[in-house]
Scaffold this motif. Structure first.
Motif, mmCIF file in Angstrom:
data_model
loop_
_atom_site.group_PDB
_atom_site.id
_atom_site.type_symbol
_atom_site.label_atom_id
_atom_site.label_comp_id
_atom_site.label_asym_id
_atom_site.label_seq_id
_atom_site.Cartn_x
_atom_site.Cartn_y
_atom_site.Cartn_z
ATOM 1 N N VAL A 110 2.170 -4.712 -18.516
ATOM 2 C CA VAL A 110 1.404 -5.372 -16.490
ATOM 3 C C VAL A 110 2.321 -6.259 -16.914
ATOM 4 O O VAL A 110 2.974 -6.864 -15.594
ATOM 5 N N GLU A 111 1.991 -7.259 -17.797
ATOM 6 C CA GLU A 111 2.723 -8.570 -17.906
ATOM 7 C C GLU A 111 4.075 -8.736 -17.762
ATOM 8 O O GLU A 111 4.862 -9.524 -16.906
ATOM 9 N N GLN A 112 4.656 -8.230 -18.541
ATOM 10 C CA GLN A 112 6.708 -7.939 -18.221
ATOM 11 C C GLN A 112 6.917 -7.041 -16.812
ATOM 12 O O GLN A 112 7.856 -7.896 -16.454
ATOM 13 N N THR A 138 -3.835 -5.369 -9.621
ATOM 14 C CA THR A 138 -5.454 -5.126 -9.377
ATOM 15 C C THR A 138 -5.242 -4.292 -10.261
ATOM 16 O O THR A 138 -4.687 -3.156 -10.346
ATOM 17 N N LEU A 139 -6.195 -4.064 -11.540
ATOM 18 C CA LEU A 139 -6.178 -3.423 -12.282
ATOM 19 C C LEU A 139 -7.620 -1.917 -12.404
ATOM 20 O O LEU A 139 -7.740 -2.332 -13.480
ATOM 21 N N GLY A 140 -7.792 -2.064 -11.365
ATOM 22 C CA GLY A 140 -9.418 -0.925 -11.580
ATOM 23 C C GLY A 140 -10.261 -1.540 -11.446
ATOM 24 O O GLY A 140 -10.538 -2.627 -11.683
ATOM 25 N N SER A 141 -11.470 -1.135 -12.597
ATOM 26 C CA SER A 141 -12.347 -1.696 -13.660
ATOM 27 C C SER A 141 -11.723 -2.742 -14.016
ATOM 28 O O SER A 141 -12.953 -3.155 -14.964
ATOM 29 N N HIS A 142 -11.083 -2.845 -14.526
ATOM 30 C CA HIS A 142 -10.140 -3.867 -15.895
ATOM 31 C C HIS A 142 -9.949 -4.902 -15.035
ATOM 32 O O HIS A 142 -9.223 -5.912 -15.935
ATOM 33 N N ASP A 202 -2.303 -2.088 -9.617
ATOM 34 C CA ASP A 202 -0.588 -1.809 -11.220
ATOM 35 C C ASP A 202 -0.155 -0.306 -11.104
ATOM 36 O O ASP A 202 0.874 -0.635 -12.125
ATOM 37 N N ASP A 203 -0.942 1.191 -10.540
ATOM 38 C CA ASP A 203 -0.246 2.275 -10.066
ATOM 39 C C ASP A 203 1.465 1.681 -9.565
ATOM 40 O O ASP A 203 2.337 2.057 -9.490
ATOM 41 N N GLU A 204 1.189 0.663 -8.507
ATOM 42 C CA GLU A 204 2.180 0.868 -7.857
ATOM 43 C C GLU A 204 3.233 -0.342 -8.433
ATOM 44 O O GLU A 204 4.518 0.016 -7.880
ATOM 45 N N ASN A 206 0.821 -1.415 -0.208
ATOM 46 C CA ASN A 206 0.043 -0.021 0.023
ATOM 47 C C ASN A 206 1.044 1.056 -0.111
ATOM 48 O O ASN A 206 1.319 1.980 1.325
ATOM 49 N N LEU A 207 0.826 1.956 -1.428
ATOM 50 C CA LEU A 207 2.063 2.939 -1.323
ATOM 51 C C LEU A 207 1.271 4.021 -0.572
ATOM 52 O O LEU A 207 0.421 4.902 -1.076
ATOM 53 N N ARG A 208 1.401 4.824 0.064
ATOM 54 C CA ARG A 208 1.347 5.430 0.332
ATOM 55 C C ARG A 208 2.166 7.127 1.426
ATOM 56 O O ARG A 208 2.675 6.627 1.881
ATOM 57 N N LYS A 209 2.314 7.800 0.609
ATOM 58 C CA LYS A 209 3.310 9.292 0.392
ATOM 59 C C LYS A 209 3.502 9.455 1.361
ATOM 60 O O LYS A 209 1.664 10.476 1.793
#
Length: 293
Positions: A190-192, A209-213, A173-175, A148-151
């Motif tokens: 993402v896969e790579q 996790t990819l949000g709505s995707h 995915d952002d992380e 959980n990246l929380r700056k």
């Protein structure tokens, strides 16, 4: 199935009021609803917020024997801001009670007996809780690291070293992109980047996790995907936590990886369609959602 988590227990302070939260708590509340024997190791303040927090955790049938009372720091209160799409941002005060989790023999024993030990990166921001976590990791059979990246509450070197110690890593995915770039990935997909991070850390199970995707699951060298379920989003708070709870539940039951990720995506979507981190959702409801008539 016996599952123990470690880390933050807190109040999410929404414009509409305070709601019980904290990723390690959200995950095991969801797993309890699926039938697991769950316990959490954390610390709350000796204040009114702490008393109500304890009462609400008990009401969710989570074992509170390993919760500690903190006299020197208050119960954690996190200000939550939602954007127009329901995505949340957080203002996390430091220090708070869960920054001061101490080593206790009962906690070491519980972790050693558990089928899975789940923890995140946030509760490792303080040296006291961090030292306790390191000792608990040594006792765990199956270690699950929920990034959980929380700056500014994380250190990328420590994140990498922790990923090398665990059996399973979950991140969004952002992380994934942020950490892959920091660690020198030359890739764009993402896969790579999943393969890059898995090879770098040696972790056997890695989920993004990819949000709505939907989500992607790497397990023992194979990649599994699910494109997600379409829902009207109320808010996304806790949806990733329930996703992880559902995925862990299925994997501990030796489910096929594709079945596990499909179930987890359905559960995460259902949570996102409702307000709050841990709305009541039955197993029957998840199955019906996955298999509409």
């Amino acid at each position: 199935m016996k599952v123990t988590s470690f880390g933050e227990v807190l109040w999410d302070d929404f414009p509409s009021g305070k709601v019980l939260g904290g990723a390690p708590l959200n995950v095991i509340v969801r797993m309890q609803s699926l039938g697991a024997d769950v316990s959490i190791i954390s610390r709350y303040g000796n204040d009114e917020d702490g008393k109500e927090l304890l009462r609400q955790i008990e009401s969710k049938n989570v074992n509170t024997d390993l919760l500690q009372i903190c006299d020197e720091c208050p119960t954690s209160l996190v200000k939550v801001t939602l954007d127009k799409s329901g995505s949340a941002s957080y203002e996390i005060v430091y220090p708070c009670a869960w920054d001061r989790i101490r080593v206790e023999e009962a906690a070491l024993q519980r972790v050693a007996e558990s089928d899975a030990f789940i923890f995140g990166s946030l509760a490792a921001r303080d040296e006291i809780s961090r030292a306790t976590l390191d000792k608990l990791i040594e006792k765990a059979k199956f270690k699950i690291f929920d990034v959980n990246l929380r700056k500014p509450h994380y250190d990328t070197y420590r994140l990498l070293e922790t990923m090398k110690k665990v059996d399973m890593v979950k991140l969004n995915d952002d992380e994934l992109y942020e950490l892959s770039e920091i660690y020198g990935s030359p890739y764009h997909s993402v896969e790579q980047n999943i393969s890059f991070l898995a090879n770098l850390t040696g972790v056997k199970v890695l989920c993004v996790t990819l949000g709505s995707h939907g989500a992607a699951l790497y397990k023992d060298g194979q990649l599994y995907r699910h494109s997600g379920f379409r829902v009207k989003v109320a808010d996304t708070v806790g949806s990733g936590d329930s996703f992880l709870g559902g995925l862990t539940y299925k994997l501990l039951n030796n489910a096929d990886p594709q079945e596990a990720i499909t179930f987890a995506c359905a559960l995460g979507a259902l949570v996102a369609s409702r307000h709050g981190a841990t709305p009541e959702i039955s197993l029957e409801e998840i199955i019906e959602f996955m298999n509409p008539a």
